[in-house]
Write a protein that holds these residues in place. Structure first.
Motif, PDB file in Angstrom:
ATOM      1  N   ALA A 144       0.873  -1.184  -0.004  1.00  0.00           N
ATOM      2  CA  ALA A 144       0.145   0.046   0.103  1.00  0.00           C
ATOM      3  C   ALA A 144       0.710   1.262   0.028  1.00  0.00           C
ATOM      4  CB  ALA A 144      -1.027   0.022   1.219  1.00  0.00           C
ATOM      5  N   VAL A 202       0.746   4.953   1.159  1.00  0.00           N
ATOM      6  CA  VAL A 202      -0.247   5.971   2.174  1.00  0.00           C
ATOM      7  C   VAL A 202       0.161   7.419   2.164  1.00  0.00           C
ATOM      8  CG1 VAL A 202      -0.799   6.348   4.581  1.00  0.00           C
ATOM      9  CG2 VAL A 202      -0.670   4.221   3.875  1.00  0.00           C
ATOM     10  N   PRO A 237      -4.520   5.614   2.934  1.00  0.00           N
ATOM     11  CA  PRO A 237      -3.932   4.582   1.618  1.00  0.00           C
ATOM     12  C   PRO A 237      -4.691   5.158   0.277  1.00  0.00           C
ATOM     13  CG  PRO A 237      -4.866   3.621   3.680  1.00  0.00           C
ATOM     14  CD  PRO A 237      -5.483   4.751   3.949  1.00  0.00           C
ATOM     15  N   GLY A 274      -3.283   0.418  -3.410  1.00  0.00           N
ATOM     16  CA  GLY A 274      -3.392  -0.794  -2.794  1.00  0.00           C
ATOM     17  C   GLY A 274      -3.035  -1.954  -3.958  1.00  0.00           C
ATOM     18  N   ALA A 325      -4.069  -2.158   5.026  1.00  0.00           N
ATOM     19  CA  ALA A 325      -3.820  -0.803   4.314  1.00  0.00           C
ATOM     20  C   ALA A 325      -4.380  -0.906   2.814  1.00  0.00           C
ATOM     21  CB  ALA A 325      -2.404  -0.120   4.585  1.00  0.00           C
TER      22      ALA A 325
END
Length: 262
Positions: A107, A109, A114, A117, A218
């Motif tokens: 992920a 962020v 997030p 993905g 996440a």
């Protein structure tokens, strides 16, 4: 896989997943697989550490200014700036036992949220990905397609999954989970990353976990939400860092939360 603002990040995430898949598939069912235990008694293999080290090496070369948080090597993902959150093998117990349900979770962020993905499960032949504003997608043996959550509007018609029933007694409430299970049409334990991906696909309607780490969910958060679903912790906060996770098609989310709250 074109998403304005995240094209290069998605391309990089794909390269990271390809590198991880090459390592994990080579070590799956290897007779010389080295296994040790972390302080929480969960297993870690030489494949876990090799995958995270390989991903970190690529990120160090390609995104030297980005932070990294990984299950095996630590790090941080602060509320400001960019950070890559990594689970080199989600489902290590399956990996150890020769069960082909495990994946690498990646992920990106940004400022605590997030935005990219990538979940790659090579032995399942499936890869899921999403980026903010670009929808969620799956590639499998049938090809590539956009994902959308189900339209199930009542828990009595809902398909529910968790990871391990025993954890509810230790970390939350077995009674609360069983109340949710009894309210649903059908329950399974697909577990870990897979259940959240199945919510994004519309195959499941609810996936609940009472204990997770940031790297566990996440990537799932952005995939579920970009598929039109809803992702929160068990308090209802839309975060991957709450220590628990509930992903749904959105339509049954509040009802599920109400049953799970102690």
């Amino acid at each position: 896989m074109t998403v304005p603002g995240y094209d290069e990040d998605l391309t990089l995430a794909t390269r990271l997943a390809d590198a991880a898949d090459a390592l994990t598939t080579a070590r799956f069912r290897a007779l010389d697989l080295a296994v040790s235990a972390k302080p929480d008694r969960t297993p870690v293999t030489d494949a876990d550490t090799a995958v995270e080290d390989a991903i970190r090496a690529i990120l160090a070369a390609e995104r030297p200014d980005d932070a990294v948080l990984g299950e095996e090597r630590g790090g941080s993902a602060d509320a400001r700036g960019r950070a890559w959150v990594l689970d080199p093998i989600d489902g290590t117990k399956n990996f150890l036992r020769g069960v082909p349900v495990w994946a690498t979770l990646i992920a990106l962020v940004e400022d605590g949220t997030p935005v990219v993905g990538m979940i790659s499960a090579p032995l399942l032949g499936r890869r899921w990905w999403a980026a903010s504003g670009g929808g969620a997608h799956l590639r499998d043996a049938a090809g590539e397609r956009a994902l959308s959550v189900s339209g199930v509007a009542a828990l009595s018609d809902a398909y529910l999954s968790t990871t391990d029933l025993n954890t509810w007694s230790e970390y939350h409430s077995r009674e609360r989970y069983l109340a949710l299970a009894e309210a649903c049409w059908e329950t399974r334990a697909f577990g870990d990353f897979w259940q959240h991906c199945l919510v994004a696909e519309g195959a499941l309607d609810v996936a609940a976990e009472c204990i997770v780490n940031p790297w566990d969910v996440a990537a799932a958060q952005v995939i579920v939400t970009e598929a039109g679903g809803r992702f929160t912790d068990l308090s209802g906060a839309p975060t991957y860092k709450g220590g628990s996770a509930l992903s749904t098609n959105g339509l049954v989310h509040d009802e599920a939360l109400a049953l799970l709250r102690r």
